[in-house]
Design a protein around this motif. Structure first.
Motif, mmCIF file in Angstrom:
data_model
loop_
_atom_site.group_PDB
_atom_site.id
_atom_site.type_symbol
_atom_site.label_atom_id
_atom_site.label_comp_id
_atom_site.label_asym_id
_atom_site.label_seq_id
_atom_site.Cartn_x
_atom_site.Cartn_y
_atom_site.Cartn_z
ATOM 1 N N PRO A 1 0.821 -1.215 0.000
ATOM 2 C CA PRO A 1 0.000 0.000 0.000
ATOM 3 C C PRO A 1 0.854 1.264 0.000
ATOM 4 O O PRO A 1 2.056 1.219 0.292
ATOM 5 N N GLU A 2 0.238 2.361 -0.326
ATOM 6 C CA GLU A 2 0.917 3.659 -0.243
ATOM 7 C C GLU A 2 1.255 3.951 1.216
ATOM 8 O O GLU A 2 0.611 3.457 2.140
ATOM 9 N N LYS A 3 2.280 4.762 1.412
ATOM 10 C CA LYS A 3 2.707 5.104 2.763
ATOM 11 C C LYS A 3 1.544 5.691 3.557
ATOM 12 O O LYS A 3 0.832 6.583 3.076
ATOM 13 N N GLY A 4 1.351 5.173 4.771
ATOM 14 C CA GLY A 4 0.272 5.650 5.626
ATOM 15 C C GLY A 4 -1.023 4.901 5.449
ATOM 16 O O GLY A 4 -1.968 5.114 6.214
ATOM 17 N N GLU A 5 -1.088 4.023 4.435
ATOM 18 C CA GLU A 5 -2.288 3.230 4.213
ATOM 19 C C GLU A 5 -2.060 1.790 4.657
ATOM 20 O O GLU A 5 -0.923 1.339 4.808
ATOM 21 N N ILE A 6 -3.151 1.060 4.876
ATOM 22 C CA ILE A 6 -3.086 -0.321 5.331
ATOM 23 C C ILE A 6 -3.368 -1.250 4.157
ATOM 24 O O ILE A 6 -4.381 -1.106 3.472
ATOM 25 N N GLY A 7 -2.469 -2.191 3.931
ATOM 26 C CA GLY A 7 -2.639 -3.139 2.842
ATOM 27 C C GLY A 7 -3.352 -4.399 3.298
ATOM 28 O O GLY A 7 -3.725 -4.551 4.465
ATOM 29 N N VAL A 8 -3.532 -5.323 2.359
ATOM 30 C CA VAL A 8 -4.204 -6.585 2.651
ATOM 31 C C VAL A 8 -3.369 -7.393 3.644
ATOM 32 O O VAL A 8 -2.139 -7.340 3.622
ATOM 33 N N GLN A 9 -4.031 -8.110 4.532
ATOM 34 C CA GLN A 9 -3.282 -8.890 5.513
ATOM 35 C C GLN A 9 -2.763 -10.180 4.876
ATOM 36 O O GLN A 9 -3.434 -10.800 4.051
#
Length: 328
Positions: A127-135
């Motif tokens: 993900p982009e910095k500061g965002e949460i990606g898929v676990q």
């Protein structure tokens, strides 16, 4: 900068910086864990703490190695407070494999659970910095009692169906008094697993991971290189039974390290002050996938120029007794 832990000739713990063929001991500190705590308390990076506390005492690296005095490069004074965990389905592999995987994912409708997780990682693992990606996939491997030092024996219990190597990079973290995870560094790791048990049914993954592991000998401080290349080998007797290049590091992964870290430490359970964590980042290479059946006495060797000396371990079969439960 790389650190090792070892036993002195007098049998005492020591921590030292690797300087070529010599080890420069750190004054007034005998463990990497102590140094990491000092860095947190003084609000300094660990490399600075090492430089400020180097002593005038040196040890010969080859002599320490040959006398079997190397220890795991980091440990906790209470092994039950050392969490060993990891994640899989994180590496894209070679360019050819990656391209083939892309093509398969685009065409298939009924994907296996593993392929679904892999596809999710490809689409949302960075993900982009500061965002949460898929676990990612996640597993528990044990605590500090399951850690075998470099050159040590990896137990192959009689209830196991396999004992295969998994060459990986492991990250190490210390939880501060206010519950903040601090990344200490990285090491080569052998996330030794039972692949036959896992192959029976993916729901057996948890069982297949409850085995010993090893990492080191050296702890790399600072940033992990974008791409890490290494060689993993299985040695039987005096012959190399199997050997292959492995790739790791952010450029060869479908998840960012930050995403893997977030999805581990988002759980309050893993943010207990003073706890130490080892988290294996996964691999795309192991001998089992090429049909190798590991035997008692086989030796594993995992090496990469980024991490100094190779990690070596020997498989040793053992017998276990039936565990009877008593009623109170």
């Amino acid at each position: 900068m790389r650190l090792v832990q070892f036993l002195t000739k007098g049998g005492n713990n020591a921590v030292a910086q690797v300087l070529g063929n010599r080890l420069q001991l750190i004054a007034k500190h005998s463990t990497s864990y102590e140094l990491a705590n000092k860095a947190i308390s003084e609000n300094k990076i660990l490399e600075q703490i090492v430089l400020e506390n180097r002593s005038s005492e040196y040890a010969d690296y080859a002599e320490v190695f040959e006398s079997d005095r190397l220890l795991s490069p980091i440990s906790h004074p209470d092994p039950s407070h050392f969490w060993i965990t990891g994640t899989g389905l994180t590496h894209s592999g070679s360019a050819t494999t990656r391209n083939a995987m892309h093509a398969k994912l685009e065409k298939e409708v009924d994907l296996s659970d593993s392929m679904k997780i892999f596809k999710m990682g490809m689409e949302g693992g960075k993900p982009e910095k500061g965002e949460i990606g898929v676990q990612p996939e996640w597993f528990y491997k044990g605590n500090g009692t399951t850690v075998v030092p470099p050159n040590g024996n990896l137990d192959l219990p009689d209830y196991a169906l396999d004992g295969g190597e998994e060459p990986e990079i492991a990250g190490f973290y210390l939880i501060s008094d206010d519950g903040i995870p601090y990344r200490i560094g990285y090491a080569l790791g052998n996330e030794y697993s039972d692949h036959i048990t896992e192959r029976i049914n993916y729901l057996y993954l948890a069982h297949s991971k409850l085995r010993q592991c090893s990492f080191g000998p050296e702890l790399l401080l600072g940033e992990l290189p974008k791409s890490v290349k290494g060689i993993v080998s299985v040695i039987r007797g005096n012959e190399i039974l199997w050997t292959k290049e492995f790739l790791s590091g952010p450029e060869n992964m479908i998840h960012s390290l930050e995403n893997l870290e977030y999805h581990h430490f988002k759980y309050e359970l893993f943010r207990n002050p003073g706890d130490l964590h080892c988290h294996f980042f996964g691999t795309a290479t192991f001998s089992f996938s090429d049909g190798i059946e590991v035997e008692d006495g086989d030796r594993f060797q995992i090496e990469s120029a980024n991490f100094g000396m190779a990690l070596r371990n020997t498989v040793k079969k053992s017998s276990s007794k039936f565990i009877g439960i008593k009623t109170l």
